[in-house]
Design an enzyme around this catalytic site. Structure first.
Site, PDB file in Angstrom:
ATOM      1  N   GLU A 197       0.840  -1.214   0.000  1.00 27.38           N
ATOM      2  CA  GLU A 197       0.000   0.000   0.000  1.00 27.38           C
ATOM      3  C   GLU A 197       0.872   1.259   0.000  1.00 27.38           C
ATOM      4  O   GLU A 197       0.747   2.128   0.867  1.00 27.38           O
ATOM      5  CB  GLU A 197      -0.965  -0.010   1.193  1.00 27.38           C
ATOM      6  CG  GLU A 197      -1.955  -1.163   1.127  1.00 27.38           C
ATOM      7  CD  GLU A 197      -3.085  -1.106   2.149  1.00 27.38           C
ATOM      8  OE1 GLU A 197      -3.126  -0.171   2.963  1.00 27.38           O
ATOM      9  OE2 GLU A 197      -3.940  -2.006   2.113  1.00 27.38           O
ATOM     10  N   GLU A 328      -4.808  -8.841   0.358  1.00 32.69           N
ATOM     11  CA  GLU A 328      -5.461  -8.468   1.619  1.00 32.69           C
ATOM     12  C   GLU A 328      -6.946  -8.368   1.348  1.00 32.69           C
ATOM     13  O   GLU A 328      -7.372  -7.574   0.492  1.00 32.69           O
ATOM     14  CB  GLU A 328      -4.953  -7.125   2.155  1.00 32.69           C
ATOM     15  CG  GLU A 328      -3.652  -7.220   2.901  1.00 32.69           C
ATOM     16  CD  GLU A 328      -3.261  -5.920   3.592  1.00 32.69           C
ATOM     17  OE1 GLU A 328      -4.151  -5.221   4.121  1.00 32.69           O
ATOM     18  OE2 GLU A 328      -2.058  -5.615   3.581  1.00 32.69           O
TER      19      GLU A 328
HETATM   20  O1  AHR Z   1      -4.583  -5.709   7.573  1.00 28.91           O
HETATM   21  C1  AHR Z   1      -4.464  -4.513   8.264  1.00 28.91           C
HETATM   22  C2  AHR Z   1      -3.878  -3.396   7.414  1.00 28.91           C
HETATM   23  O2  AHR Z   1      -4.761  -3.082   6.379  1.00 28.91           O
HETATM   24  C3  AHR Z   1      -2.586  -3.702   6.715  1.00 28.91           C
HETATM   25  O3  AHR Z   1      -1.477  -3.531   7.511  1.00 28.91           O
HETATM   26  C4  AHR Z   1      -2.588  -2.687   5.604  1.00 28.91           C
HETATM   27  O4  AHR Z   1      -1.858  -3.109   4.487  1.00 28.91           O
HETATM   28  C5  AHR Z   1      -4.055  -2.507   5.298  1.00 28.91           C
HETATM   29  O5  AHR Z   1      -4.406  -1.185   5.169  1.00 28.91           O
END
Ligand code: AHR
Length: 520
Positions: A197, A328
């Site tokens: 990110e 994610e």
């Molecule tokens: O999963 C929690 C957080 O969510 C992670 O660290 C980040 O990559 C995302 O914004």
């Protein structure tokens, strides 16, 4: 007790058929498609970040702990995860990855840097769980390491050194250091994340800035221990789409299409949480059908998001050389009351299991392009597989979905045709039945069915098949959970289809996930 529960459950599922089926059974047909893609095993990947009790307490308890462990890694967690055949684990973050400096987590424990975890709760990070411990954990559960290097606050040199430290077999200074730290043999790193990110916590970079940084990492970071013959070389996953401001996918793919010989990537990521509106506020327990419909409805956004990202990728990569990694995803809900909000601790309900199954089905339907996915996160954080509390452990409803879906790992997708009608609640309209089918390595055909309707049962009829047996996951309420007091409140029970008119009839209880093996 468990045996009794399973027998009772089986009886109930069998008895429920005439009552649960609200109308004529839905005719379901499984087609043949020899060109259909394989549902990549890596779609069932996990994510373990240094966040809350995701690592410390959840995985790592230390050698001296009264909790049974092997080299500090808790054995109950390892046993539970082995049953899921976890293909890969993404580590050390998340946002933590872009502040992680690998040298802080190697070598003698006394020399490890103690720091503040500024992303997650401002607590002390001991770095007691570092490279060797992560590799040991991955090996104990039988998963491949998916390591994210620090693009945000690190350098290509730091990342290159880490890879050499982990993977070099030759007699280099860093390989010698690894051996001196107790691991003479190199580790394998088949999956590498190039940042996390970077449009947000990874440095708030513009797409063009990220692309320039990413190219340097892609070029200078070498894996010296590629998988054994027959395997693919290390896959480098660049950062993709940002839910807010930028389309990294467009910038990365444009650069890739025009790339110089000196760098390459094999994948690009997509992050998407099911939230019900930022900041996360929907309760993880004690909710009703409004919240259920809202979150299950939002779950289907994953489908359009993947379609949009795939369309961008198709423009630059019509041959689908670059994979899409949804590395994610999951439900992000209000934190468990009384916990540090920075720990992202939340309970896990039958609703979340249904949400997981629908996402897995969506990934399978996009298997031409989506070849990796990592649910966030593995233990004690967000939509977890496992919750722990000291020595106690509970398997969540989402865990059970992952176990039921094991036969789909690496299986060849088969077309499914059905019209199950719609489930409507307020402004939300959803397909009532969500299904995928696949042919496993051994030739067996498996069918996964989600009855999205929380109130009405259904039934499917499969002409030409004579047997269906497997498991169904359901509970009396969509907000049913497994707690330490009642750890098996939501657990799969066996289900069998009934021979019916040259086919097989299978009951689908309301709010359920069913996975069966079909027999001709
Ligand atoms: O999963 C929690 C957080 O969510 C992670 O660290 C980040 O990559 C995302 O914004």
């Amino acid at each position: 007790m468990t045996v009794l529960r399973r027998r009772l459950g089986m009886l109930l599922v069998a008895l429920a058929l005439p009552l649960a089926a609200r109308a004529a059974p839905v005719e379901l047909t499984i087609g043949a498609d020899s060109a259909a893609p394989v549902i990549d095993r890596n779609l069932f990947g996990q994510f373990a970040e240094h966040l809350g009790a995701g690592i410390y307490g959840g995985i790592w308890v230390g050698e001296q702990s009264p909790i049974a462990n092997v080299r500090g890694i808790r054995s109950d967690v390892v046993a539970a995860l082995r049953a899921l055949h976890v293909p890969n684990v993404r580590w050390p973050g998340g946002c933590f990855a872009d502040e992680y400096h690998w040298r802080d987590g190697i070598g003698p424990v006394s020399a490890r840097r103690v720091q503040i975890n500024s992303n997650w709760g401002g607590v002390t990070e001991s770095n007691r769980f570092g490279t060797a411990e992560f590799m040991d954990f991955a090996e104990q559960i039988g998963a491949e390491p998916y390591v994210s290097v620090n693009v945000g606050s690190g350098s290509p040199r730091e990342a290159a050194d880490w890879l050499e430290y982990m993977t070099a077999a030759a007699d280099t200074t860093l390989a010698r250091e690894r051996a001196a730290n107790g691991h003479p043999a190199p580790w394998r790193v088949p999956l590498l994340g190039l940042g996390n990110e970077n449009w947000g916590c990874g440095g708030a970079m513009s797409p063009d800035h990220y692309v320039e940084e990413m190219k340097r990492f892609a070029h200078y970071v070498h894996n010296y221990s590629p998988p054994a013959a027959g395997g693919a070389a290390m896959k480098r996953i660049a950062v993709g789409w940002d839910a807010g401001k930028y389309d990294y996918t467009e910038a990365v793919m444009r650069a890739w299409a025009d790339k110089a010989y000196s760098w390459d990537i094999e994948g690009i990521s997509l992050h998407n949480y099911t939230v019900g509106g930022w900041p996360p506020h929907l309760p993880a327990t004690g909710f009703g059908l409004d919240d259920y419909a809202t979150l299950i409805g939002e779950t289907y956004h994953m489908d359009s998001l993947i379609a949009r990202q795939s369309a961008v990728m198709d423009k630059y990569d019509p041959q689908r050389k670059v994979l899409l990694a949804v590395d994610e995803w999951g439900a992000w809900l209000a934190s468990t009351p009384g916990t540090n909000p920075g720990f992202l601790a939340q309970q896990n309900s039958l609703r979340d299991a249904i949400l997981a199954a629908i996402n897995l089905n969506i990934f399978a339907r996009h298997a031409e392009r989506v070849k990796m996915a990592n649910i966030a996160q593995m233990i004690n954080v967000l939509q977890a597989m496992i919750l722990t509390d000291g020595p106690r452990l509970v398997l969540t409803p989402t865990y059970h979905v992952y176990r039921l879906y094991v036969p789909f790992q690496g299986a060849q997708r088969l077309p499914v045709m059905l019209d199950g009608g719609q489930y409507r609640h307020g402004p939300v309209t959803l397909p009532r039945i969500d299904a995928i089918a696949a042919r496993a390595h051994d030739g067996a055909v498996w069918l996964a069915l989600v009855n999205v309707d929380p109130e009405a049962g259904s039934a499917v009829h499969l002409a030409g098949w004579h047997g269906a047996s497997g498991d169904v996951l359901t509970a009396p309420r969509v907000d049913a959970i497994n707690s330490f007091a009642d750890p098996a409140a939501v657990a799969p029970v066996p289900v069998v289809g009934r021979a019916d008119g040259g086919g097989v009839l299978l009951a689908l209880p309301p709010r359920s996930v069913t996975v069966v093996r079909l027999d001709r």
